[in-house]
Write a protein that holds these residues in place. Structure first.
Motif, PDB file in Angstrom:
ATOM      1  N   LEU A  68       0.816  -1.215   0.000  1.00 40.06           N
ATOM      2  CA  LEU A  68       0.000   0.000   0.000  1.00 40.06           C
ATOM      3  C   LEU A  68       0.851   1.267   0.000  1.00 40.06           C
ATOM      4  CD1 LEU A  68      -2.918  -0.939   2.447  1.00 40.06           C
ATOM      5  CD2 LEU A  68      -2.980  -0.777  -0.059  1.00 40.06           C
ATOM      6  N   SER A  69       2.150   1.108   0.315  1.00 34.56           N
ATOM      7  CA  SER A  69       3.050   2.261   0.302  1.00 34.56           C
ATOM      8  C   SER A  69       3.217   2.813  -1.110  1.00 34.56           C
ATOM      9  CB  SER A  69       4.425   1.880   0.863  1.00 34.56           C
ATOM     10  OG  SER A  69       4.324   1.441   2.204  1.00 34.56           O
ATOM     11  N   LEU A  70       2.816   2.031  -2.121  1.00 29.90           N
ATOM     12  CA  LEU A  70       2.887   2.510  -3.501  1.00 29.90           C
ATOM     13  C   LEU A  70       2.092   3.801  -3.684  1.00 29.90           C
ATOM     14  CD1 LEU A  70       3.745  -0.550  -3.970  1.00 29.90           C
ATOM     15  CD2 LEU A  70       2.643  -0.341  -6.188  1.00 29.90           C
ATOM     16  N   PHE A  71       1.077   3.984  -2.824  1.00 27.98           N
ATOM     17  CA  PHE A  71       0.166   5.108  -3.019  1.00 27.98           C
ATOM     18  C   PHE A  71       0.390   6.241  -2.015  1.00 27.98           C
ATOM     19  CE2 PHE A  71      -1.860   1.234  -4.590  1.00 27.98           C
ATOM     20  CZ  PHE A  71      -2.084   1.595  -5.907  1.00 27.98           C
ATOM     21  N   THR A  72       1.499   6.191  -1.279  1.00 23.09           N
ATOM     22  CA  THR A  72       1.828   7.337  -0.433  1.00 23.09           C
ATOM     23  C   THR A  72       2.241   8.497  -1.332  1.00 23.09           C
ATOM     24  OG1 THR A  72       4.099   6.551  -0.201  1.00 23.09           O
ATOM     25  CG2 THR A  72       2.537   5.886   1.505  1.00 23.09           C
ATOM     26  N   PRO A  73       1.987   9.722  -0.915  1.00 25.75           N
ATOM     27  CA  PRO A  73       2.192  10.872  -1.808  1.00 25.75           C
ATOM     28  C   PRO A  73       3.575  10.956  -2.439  1.00 25.75           C
ATOM     29  CG  PRO A  73       0.978  11.549   0.138  1.00 25.75           C
ATOM     30  CD  PRO A  73       1.396  10.131   0.374  1.00 25.75           C
ATOM     31  N   LYS A  74       4.641  10.766  -1.668  1.00 24.29           N
ATOM     32  CA  LYS A  74       5.988  10.930  -2.215  1.00 24.29           C
ATOM     33  C   LYS A  74       6.333   9.806  -3.190  1.00 24.29           C
ATOM     34  CE  LYS A  74       8.065  13.690   1.490  1.00 24.29           C
ATOM     35  NZ  LYS A  74       6.859  13.860   2.310  1.00 24.29           N
TER      36      LYS A  74
END
Length: 292
Positions: A68-74
C-alpha cells in the motif's frame, strides 16, 4: 520523518555504477528495437515484465505486505515523474545518438542544485553558480541549438533533465520505513500502466521472437537498475553519488560506437567534458559544504 543514517559513499558509488550500466544496456536493447514496434507497446511489454521481476524480488524479501506504500504521496509523485521521464526519454532515444542523449542527462545533478535554489530557497555560492552555468554551456555544445541541427528531441532531452531532478529530490524525502523494493515496484508498475494506456491508444502489433527477447532483457536490466538507483540515493547523498553517474557517458559512447556506429564529434566531446567537469565540481562543493 525519515531517520538520519550515515552516508556510505563507496557502497552508494558502486550501486550507482551498476545502475548506470543496467540503464544504458536497457537503452541499447530498446534502441535496437527502434521503431519496429509502437512506443506504447514497447513500454507496456517491458514494463509488465519489469513489474514481474521486481514483484518476485519483493516476495523474496518479504516486503509485499508494504504494497500500500505505492500510493503514499511521495512514492506516487516519484513514480509519476518517472512515467513522464520514461516516455520523453524513449521518444528522444529513437531519434538521437545514445551518447549525446546520455551526456545531456548527466546535467541532472546540476539541475538538482538549480531546482533546490528556485523551489527550496537553498543558498548557492558563486562557485556552484559558475558550475551550473558551465554545465549547461556543455549541454548547449552537445545539442547545438541552430536551425539546421536543433530539433524537438533536444528540447525533450532538456525537459527530462528537470523531471529527473525533481524525482531525485523526492526520492531523498521518502521515509526510510518504506522498503526500497516497494519504491522500485511502484516505479515499474506506474510506467507499465502508462505504457498499456498509451498502447491501447496506439494499437498493438505482432512482434518477432527477437523483439520479445530484447524486451525481456531490457525489462530485467531496467528492474535491476530501478533497485540499485533507489538504493544509491538512500545509502548515499546526492552530491556524493553524482560523480559515479558519469560512468553512464562512457558506457553510452562505447555501446553507441559498437552497436549503432554513432561517433560523437569534437564539439560533442567538448560538451560532455564541460558537463562532467561542472558536475564533479558541484558535487565536490556540495560534499564540502555538507561536511562543514
Amino acid at each position: 520523518m525519515p531517520s538520519a543514517k550515515p552516508p556510505q559513499p563507496l557502497r552508494a558509488g558502486l550501486y550507482m555504477v551498476i545502475a548506470m550500466a543496467c540503464f544504458i544496456l536497457n537503452d541499447t536493447c530498446i534502441k535496437t528495437i527502434g521503431t519496429t514496434l509502437p512506443l506504447g507497446q514497447i513500454i507496456a511489454i517491458r514494463g509488465v515484465l519489469s513489474v514481474l521481476v521486481v514483484a518476485m524480488i519483493c516476495a523474496h524479501q518479504g516486503v509485499l505486505s508494504s504494497g500500500l506504500s505505492l500510493f503514499t504521496p511521495k512514492v506516487l509523485a516519484r513514480s509519476l515523474l518517472d512515467v513522464a521521464g520514461t516516455f520523453l526519454f524513449l521518444i528522444s532515444l529513437m531519434h538521437m545518438p545514445i551518447a549525446n542523449l546520455t551526456a545531456i542527462l548527466q546535467s541532472v545533478p546540476l539541475a538538482v542544485v538549480l531546482v533546490s535554489v528556485i523551489f527550496l530557497k537553498e543558498k548557492v555560492g558563486l562557485r556552484r553558480t559558475a558550475a551550473i552555468i558551465t554545465g549547461f554551456l556543455g549541454v548547449l555544445l552537445i545539442v547545438r541549438p541552430t536551425p539546421s541541427t536543433f530539433t524537438v528531441y533536444e528540447i525533450l532531452a532538456l525537459g527530462i533533465v528537470f523531471i529527473l531532478a525533481f524525482r531525485d529530490l523526492i526520492t531523498k524525502r521518502i521515509p526510510d520505513h518504506i522498503p526500497t523494493f516497494i519504491i522500485a515496484l511502484a516505479n515499474a508498475s506506474f510506467v507499465a500502466f502508462g505504457g498499456l494506456a498509451f498502447g491501447l491508444y496506439q494499437g498493438f502489433e505482432s512482434g518477432a521472437l527477437w523483439q520479445f527477447g530484447l524486451l525481456a532483457a531490457a525489462a530485467t536490466l531496467l528492474a535491476t537498475g530501478y533497485v540499485f538507483m533507489v538504493s544509491t540515493l538512500r545509502v548515499g547523498d546526492l552530491s556524493g553519488t553524482a560523480p559515479f553517474r558519469y560512468s553512464n557517458v562512457l558506457f553510452a559512447i562505447i555501446l553507441g560506437m559498437v552497436f549503432f556506429g554513432e561517433f560523437p564529434d569534437a564539439l560533442s566531446y567538448a560538451g560532455m567534458t564541460l558537463v562532467i567537469a561542472a558536475g564533479l565540481y558541484a558535487a565536490h562543493r556540495e560534499a564540502k559544504l555538507n561536511k562543514a
